[in-house]
Design an enzyme around this catalytic site. Structure first.
Site, PDB file in Angstrom:
ATOM      1  N   ASP A 168      14.059   6.898  -4.623  1.00 53.95           N
ATOM      2  CA  ASP A 168      13.046   7.896  -4.270  1.00 53.95           C
ATOM      3  C   ASP A 168      13.635   9.035  -3.453  1.00 53.95           C
ATOM      4  O   ASP A 168      14.772   8.952  -2.983  1.00 53.95           O
ATOM      5  CB  ASP A 168      11.882   7.235  -3.505  1.00 53.95           C
ATOM      6  N   HIS A 214       4.759  -1.522   0.571  1.00 52.13           N
ATOM      7  CA  HIS A 214       5.215  -0.601  -0.480  1.00 52.13           C
ATOM      8  C   HIS A 214       6.636  -0.915  -0.945  1.00 52.13           C
ATOM      9  O   HIS A 214       7.435  -1.494  -0.204  1.00 52.13           O
ATOM     10  CB  HIS A 214       5.054   0.869  -0.058  1.00 52.13           C
ATOM     11  N   ASN A 228       3.521  -1.853   4.940  1.00 53.80           N
ATOM     12  CA  ASN A 228       2.260  -1.987   4.205  1.00 53.80           C
ATOM     13  C   ASN A 228       2.486  -2.574   2.808  1.00 53.80           C
ATOM     14  O   ASN A 228       1.600  -2.532   1.957  1.00 53.80           O
ATOM     15  CB  ASN A 228       1.538  -0.637   4.118  1.00 53.80           C
ATOM     16  N   GLU A 262       2.963   3.427  -2.694  1.00 53.72           N
ATOM     17  CA  GLU A 262       2.091   2.998  -1.601  1.00 53.72           C
ATOM     18  C   GLU A 262       0.971   2.087  -2.122  1.00 53.72           C
ATOM     19  O   GLU A 262       0.721   2.037  -3.330  1.00 53.72           O
ATOM     20  CB  GLU A 262       1.466   4.230  -0.935  1.00 53.72           C
TER      21      GLU A 262
END
Ligand code: GLP
Length: 245
Positions: free
Chosen positions: A67, A138, A136, A143
């Site tokens: 990414d 991801h 979280n 996400e």
């Protein structure tokens, strides 16, 4: 899913490095998917050490970065490309032309993402994808809520992710709001996936990954992949152990 529990991140990095070394021994031109983040530092250190001692050769290896932040590319110190360069690329004999990355400054992000997917295919797909995990849940910058059939695309970062990555930018406010990320389906297309998680901050996300697969915990999709190995330290596995007692 295979789980390897290690004492600490140093041991975890060494364990992942061994998997990478074995891959390269079997196939010199292995295509890796690489991640950023502090979790990766022990792995990249170990790989650089192995290279220094002449125990590993990256001359035919190809890498695709997972990414990139929008507005950042290989010329920016804070880019994900430069992160991996700092800890890994510049320390080993990987060829520049074998490093592939998303350009966060591309004038047409949709086209940039499409081209990235095509390039991955052209090189025969990812043999081994290395992943970290966000607090979280991801993976990459996918996400919570990301579709399991998502491909490389532009995404908006959650504030918790921006907070977690603030150390790289000096402050939360400076962390970009958008990024380009390979998709969940892109990640699942890899032949093998190795996910690293270290520290107590990751314990909840790791535990959620092993519960029912849900879009709310992107890493839980890994349950649908036939060849996944988790390398986690004691702290990150704390909630898993509690459950099995
Ligand atoms: C970032 C990256 C992920 C990485 C995660 C964990 O947002 N896009 O690929 O796995 O955060 O980072 P860290 O290792 O610093 O905890």
């Amino acid at each position: 899913m295979k789980v390897i529990i290690v004492q600490n991140k140093k041991e975890g990095g060494a364990c992942a490095a061994k998997l990478i070394l074995n891959r390269i021994k079997k196939k010199k031109n292995t295509t890796f998917g690489l991640a950023t983040g502090k979790t990766m530092i022990p792995l990249y250190k170990k790989l650089s050490g192995l290279y220094k001692r002449g125990e590993i050769n990256f001359s035919r290896v190809r890498c695709f970065n997972l990414d990139e932040y929008i507005g950042f590319n290989k010329n920016d110190k804070k880019s994900n490309y430069r992160f991996i360069k700092k800890y890994f690329f510049r320390k080993v004999n990987i060829r520049e032309e074998n490093i592939f990355f998303l350009d966060g400054k591309a004038s047409d992000p949709i086209l940039e993402c499409k081209k990235y997917e095509e390039r991955i295919k052209k090189y025969g797909g990812i043999d081994l994808q290395i992943l970290g995990i966000g607090i979280n849940g991801h993976i990459g910058f996918n996400e919570p809520g990301s579709s399991f059939s998502s491909r490389t695309r532009k995404v908006m970062l959650r504030n918790e992710t921006r907070h977690a990555n603030a150390w790289l930018f000096g402050s939360f406010k400076r962390v970009p709001r958008y990024a380009l990320t390979t998709g969940i389906e892109t990640i699942l297309s890899a032949r093998k996936i190795v996910l690293l998680a270290f520290g107590k901050d990751k314990a909840a996300a790791v535990a959620a990954t092993f519960k029912r697969a849900t879009k709310q915990v992107p890493a839980s999709v890994l349950q649908r992949h036939p060849n996944v190995t988790f390398i986690i330290d004691r702290a990150a596995s704390a909630n898993l152990r509690q459950k099995s007692h």
